[in-house]
Design an enzyme around this catalytic site. Structure first.
Site, PDB file in Angstrom:
ATOM      1  N   CYS A   2      -3.743  -9.901   9.676  1.00  0.00           N
ATOM      2  CA  CYS A   2      -3.329 -11.280   9.428  1.00  0.00           C
ATOM      3  C   CYS A   2      -2.913 -11.469   7.970  1.00  0.00           C
ATOM      4  O   CYS A   2      -3.411 -10.790   7.077  1.00  0.00           O
ATOM      5  CB  CYS A   2      -4.480 -12.222   9.714  1.00  0.00           C
ATOM      6  SG  CYS A   2      -5.174 -12.018  11.338  1.00  0.00           S
ATOM      7  N   ARG A  28       2.431  -6.481   7.413  1.00  0.00           N
ATOM      8  CA  ARG A  28       1.014  -6.239   7.715  1.00  0.00           C
ATOM      9  C   ARG A  28       0.750  -6.133   9.206  1.00  0.00           C
ATOM     10  O   ARG A  28      -0.303  -5.648   9.607  1.00  0.00           O
ATOM     11  CB  ARG A  28       0.158  -7.379   7.134  1.00  0.00           C
ATOM     12  CG  ARG A  28       0.169  -7.401   5.628  1.00  0.00           C
ATOM     13  CD  ARG A  28      -0.417  -8.693   5.105  1.00  0.00           C
ATOM     14  NE  ARG A  28      -1.835  -8.808   5.348  1.00  0.00           N
ATOM     15  CZ  ARG A  28      -2.773  -8.569   4.441  1.00  0.00           C
ATOM     16  NH1 ARG A  28      -2.437  -8.182   3.243  1.00  0.00           N
ATOM     17  NH2 ARG A  28      -4.047  -8.719   4.732  1.00  0.00           N
ATOM     18  N   TRP A  77      -2.863 -11.500  13.678  1.00  0.00           N
ATOM     19  CA  TRP A  77      -2.994 -10.282  14.473  1.00  0.00           C
ATOM     20  C   TRP A  77      -4.226 -10.529  15.351  1.00  0.00           C
ATOM     21  O   TRP A  77      -5.341 -10.633  14.853  1.00  0.00           O
ATOM     22  CB  TRP A  77      -3.201  -9.089  13.540  1.00  0.00           C
ATOM     23  CG  TRP A  77      -3.180  -7.747  14.191  1.00  0.00           C
ATOM     24  CD1 TRP A  77      -2.076  -6.993  14.482  1.00  0.00           C
ATOM     25  CD2 TRP A  77      -4.313  -6.957  14.580  1.00  0.00           C
ATOM     26  NE1 TRP A  77      -2.458  -5.794  15.037  1.00  0.00           N
ATOM     27  CE2 TRP A  77      -3.820  -5.740  15.108  1.00  0.00           C
ATOM     28  CE3 TRP A  77      -5.694  -7.150  14.540  1.00  0.00           C
ATOM     29  CZ2 TRP A  77      -4.653  -4.731  15.595  1.00  0.00           C
ATOM     30  CZ3 TRP A  77      -6.522  -6.143  15.018  1.00  0.00           C
ATOM     31  CH2 TRP A  77      -5.996  -4.959  15.537  1.00  0.00           C
ATOM     32  N   ASN A 103      -8.281 -15.213   7.802  1.00  0.00           N
ATOM     33  CA  ASN A 103      -8.297 -13.776   8.102  1.00  0.00           C
ATOM     34  C   ASN A 103      -9.755 -13.355   8.196  1.00  0.00           C
ATOM     35  O   ASN A 103     -10.571 -13.808   7.387  1.00  0.00           O
ATOM     36  CB  ASN A 103      -7.662 -12.961   6.967  1.00  0.00           C
ATOM     37  CG  ASN A 103      -6.173 -13.175   6.849  1.00  0.00           C
ATOM     38  OD1 ASN A 103      -5.581 -13.864   7.669  1.00  0.00           O
ATOM     39  ND2 ASN A 103      -5.584 -12.594   5.821  1.00  0.00           N
ATOM     40  N   GLY A 104     -10.067 -12.459   9.123  1.00  0.00           N
ATOM     41  CA  GLY A 104     -11.442 -11.973   9.249  1.00  0.00           C
ATOM     42  C   GLY A 104     -12.031 -12.388  10.586  1.00  0.00           C
ATOM     43  O   GLY A 104     -11.299 -12.817  11.498  1.00  0.00           O
ATOM     44  N   GLU A 472      -1.152  14.742  10.469  1.00  0.00           N
ATOM     45  CA  GLU A 472      -0.381  13.604   9.964  1.00  0.00           C
ATOM     46  C   GLU A 472       1.020  13.569  10.595  1.00  0.00           C
ATOM     47  O   GLU A 472       1.527  12.493  10.929  1.00  0.00           O
ATOM     48  CB  GLU A 472      -0.300  13.689   8.430  1.00  0.00           C
ATOM     49  CG  GLU A 472       0.564  12.645   7.760  1.00  0.00           C
ATOM     50  CD  GLU A 472       0.111  11.208   8.006  1.00  0.00           C
ATOM     51  OE1 GLU A 472      -0.968  10.989   8.562  1.00  0.00           O
ATOM     52  OE2 GLU A 472       0.885  10.305   7.638  1.00  0.00           O
ATOM     53  N   LYS A 594      -0.714  -3.030   8.844  1.00  0.00           N
ATOM     54  CA  LYS A 594      -0.723  -2.237   7.611  1.00  0.00           C
ATOM     55  C   LYS A 594      -2.132  -2.105   7.052  1.00  0.00           C
ATOM     56  O   LYS A 594      -2.537  -1.054   6.592  1.00  0.00           O
ATOM     57  CB  LYS A 594       0.193  -2.903   6.584  1.00  0.00           C
ATOM     58  CG  LYS A 594       0.323  -2.120   5.271  1.00  0.00           C
ATOM     59  CD  LYS A 594       1.091  -0.837   5.489  1.00  0.00           C
ATOM     60  CE  LYS A 594       1.215  -0.011   4.236  1.00  0.00           C
ATOM     61  NZ  LYS A 594       1.602   1.381   4.572  1.00  0.00           N
TER      62      LYS A 594
END
Ligand code: M6R
Length: 599
Positions: A2, A28, A77, A103-104, A472, A594
């Site tokens: 977020c 993000r 998100w 956010n959170g 990777e 991200k």
């Protein structure tokens, strides 16, 4: 994940400032977006599921109504509830006096929600966030002043939050943080609140990073930060070193391609002033002299691959080292007192990694944040910092920051190893930016990618320090192309995965040098070739692997610890071109973010 932007003092440009800020944060990762503008009598909200374009379209008929001059915006998100219009932020109270972006995760939201519902406050979303505007409204209903009402609401929250709050009739954005980053931007006659600097960087480079438990009141001409008791807290004002253009695409079709091409510059920055080739020494000036008897490297995703590489390099220099997935560290053997615990995290905000590093600190370990983000939570909480100096990375897929992490881990290993410095390795690091440029200028990855763009699956193999690069390579390919890809230790194929190998599964092998390890990897390449799999070899020309390969992607000869960095550039380009040929949204892969700020 977020993203938050808030501003005050932007007058008629408030809405535009919010939308631009959200665009800057859209790297993000998110699945809905919204804005709230606060005026004298009420708060107007527009929010939409989907990408920002859906919000912009929804805003097109609303510009006249949205005339407030204090605003907050959010990209969400999803965690609690699907990505719907109703669940999108901002959330409001029933009367439209208060709007909140968050956010959170609010861990006690269910009990708060039950309590508020019993008191007659009705909810319209499935989110944890919606309790916050109702808590503020309840405090206002009880007679509290707006700031006191917001504080009272915040004091009841458990869990993690970065909050932006506006209240009708108040020319201020209120902000509070715990375990989720929040930064103030200090402009000329206008001030900002955001989850990340790019959101307002075009307006100002003066910033203040909030600490956990702090609360801010941000007005057009003033700002004040206070602690949980309301006492003012002094804060240093930092000046951001990178330019707004660093967060643009500079003519590249995608941020990922731009960032792959930025690697020579990023690596030069990471090495600058840290290696003295004449004296054969590494000097990490901001870093203390440490002689750990063991090192634990904690990380997730791409950074975990860097950690696996770092453990290999440290070990080969005589320092026992182990890489752990941060989210699995709780069940690992605790670090002993003499262990140095290194959190490897581009963002410095990854919740899993932060939580593991905090646990190590609680057990008494000395900690290092190996990060790209100055003043990130990890950088501030750890005992020491080793910045990788990549510059901002916008593409969700980590590219240049991975390369910079590998360089920083080499420097760390050279710095703490008992045997002293290694002139050959230092010379190879000095030449690395130029060698990466050579790979970028001459790579045939686009051609190879085109040939295999319809493969059933892609396998990557490597041994020793090449193994993490194989991991990777596969992660990069799967996250941006949505194709199935796996990375394996070269020697492991024959223990099971070989059953998956067919003529429709290209195997990408990274093998350099001419030692026993290279010879063994070539043996593994022969095993897949004998089973009709196409082979793409990344090599420095010193091996005879080209005899068994359908394609060769060349890299310059260099030190064995540095060769994997060059091989990785070829793999990055293969991934990019496969995804591009398939028409994928490369910079914003589905479901990914991200910065992953939930555990
Ligand atoms: O910010 P961090 O380095 O801690 O992020 C950890 C992972 O989420 C991250 O490396 C992720 O795997 C990459 N973005 C993938 O390209």
């Amino acid at each position: 994940m977020c993203g938050i932007i808030g501003c005050t003092g932007r007058g008629e440009a408030t809405l535009e400032t919010l939308v631009d800020g959200l665009r800057k944060l859209d790297y993000r990762g998110y699945d809905s977006a919204g804005v709230a503008l606060s005026g004298a009598t009420g708060v107007d909200v527009v929010k939409k599921a989907g990408k920002l374009d859906a919000l912009v379209e929804a805003l097109s008929g609303e510009r006249e109504r949205l005339d407030g001059t204090v605003g907050i915006g959010h990209t969400r998100w999803s965690t609690h509830g699907a990505p719907t219009d109703a669940n999108a932020h901002p959330h409001t109270d029933a009367d439209g006096r208060v709007a909140v972006v968050h956010n959170g995760i609010i861990e006690n939201y269910q009990s708060l929600r039950d309590e508020l519902a019993d008191a007659g406050y009705s909810f319209v979303s499935e989110t944890d966030t919606e309790v916050v505007p109702h808590l503020v409204a309840r405090a206002l209903d009880g007679g509290a002043e707006p700031e006191a009402a917001v504080r009272e609401a915040v004091s009841q929250l458990e869990g993690s939050y970065a909050l932006g709050v506006v209240v009708a009739g108040v020319d201020a954005v209120f902000a509070a943080r715990r375990d989720s980053p929040l930064v103030l931007g200090l402009g000329d006659g206008a001030n900002y609140v955001a989850s990340d600097v790019p959101a307002f960087r075009e307006h100002t480079d003066h910033v203040v990073y909030l600490e956990d438990g702090e609360f801010a009141r941000v007005e057009a001409d003033s700002w004040v930060v206070t602690d949980a008791d309301g006492d003012p807290v002094d804060h240093e004002v930092h000046v951001v070193e990178w330019d707004p253009e660093d967060t643009g695409k500079s003519g590249y079709e995608h941020f990922m391609l731009k960032e792959i091409h930025e690697q020579p510059r990023a690596l030069r920055q990471g090495l600058q002033g840290r290696v003295d080739e004449m004296r054969g020494e590494v000097t990490l000036e901001e870093f203390p002299s440490l002689s750990p008897s063991r090192v634990h490297l904690l990380a997730c995703g791409t950074s975990y691959h860097a950690a696996v590489y770092g453990a290999h390099v440290l070990h080969s220099r005589g320092v026992p080292a182990q890489a752990f997935y941060a989210h699995e560290y709780a069940s690992a053997t605790p670090p002993t007192d003499d262990a140095l615990v290194v959190g490897v995290s581009q963002s410095g905000e990854t919740a899993d990694t932060l939580s593991a590093v905090r646990a190590a600190r609680r057990r008494g370990a000395e900690t290092v944040a190996l990060t790209n983000t100055v003043e990130s939570t990890m950088a501030r909480e750890c005992d020491h910092r080793l910045y990788i100096r990549s510059g901002p990375e916008i593409g969700v897929a980590a590219t240049k920051t991975f390369a910079s992490q590998l360089v920083a881990l080499n420097l760390l290993a050279l710095d703490v190893a008992p045997g002293g410095d290694d002139r050959e390795a230092i010379a190879a690091l000095r030449d690395l930016p130029g060698d990466v440029q050579t790979v970028l200028d001459s790579s045939r990855a686009a051609e190879v990618a085109r040939e295999y763009a319809d493969a059933d699956a892609y396998f990557f193999i490597g041994r020793g320090p090449h193994y993490p690069v194989a991991l990777e390579g596969a992660l990069k390919l799967k996250e941006i192309s949505y194709e199935h890809a796996e990375g394996f230790a070269a020697g492991e194929l024959k223990h099971g995965p070989l059953a998956l190998v067919t003529e429709r599964t290209p195997v990408f092998a990274t093998v350099t040098g001419e030692d026993q390890s290279a010879r063994k990897t070539i043996g593994n390449v022969k095993e897949v070739e004998a089973r009709d799999a196409p082979v793409v070899a990344v090599t420095d020309g010193r091996t005879e692997v080209e005899r068994y390969a359908d394609h060769v992607l060349e890299i310059p000869e260099t030190h064995p610890h540095v060769a994997p960095l060059l091989a990785n550039v070829q793999f990055q380009l293969v991934s990019y071109y496969v995804a591009n040929d398939l028409g994928r949204p490369i910079d914003k892969p589905r479901h990914l973010a991200k910065s992953v700020t939930v555990e």
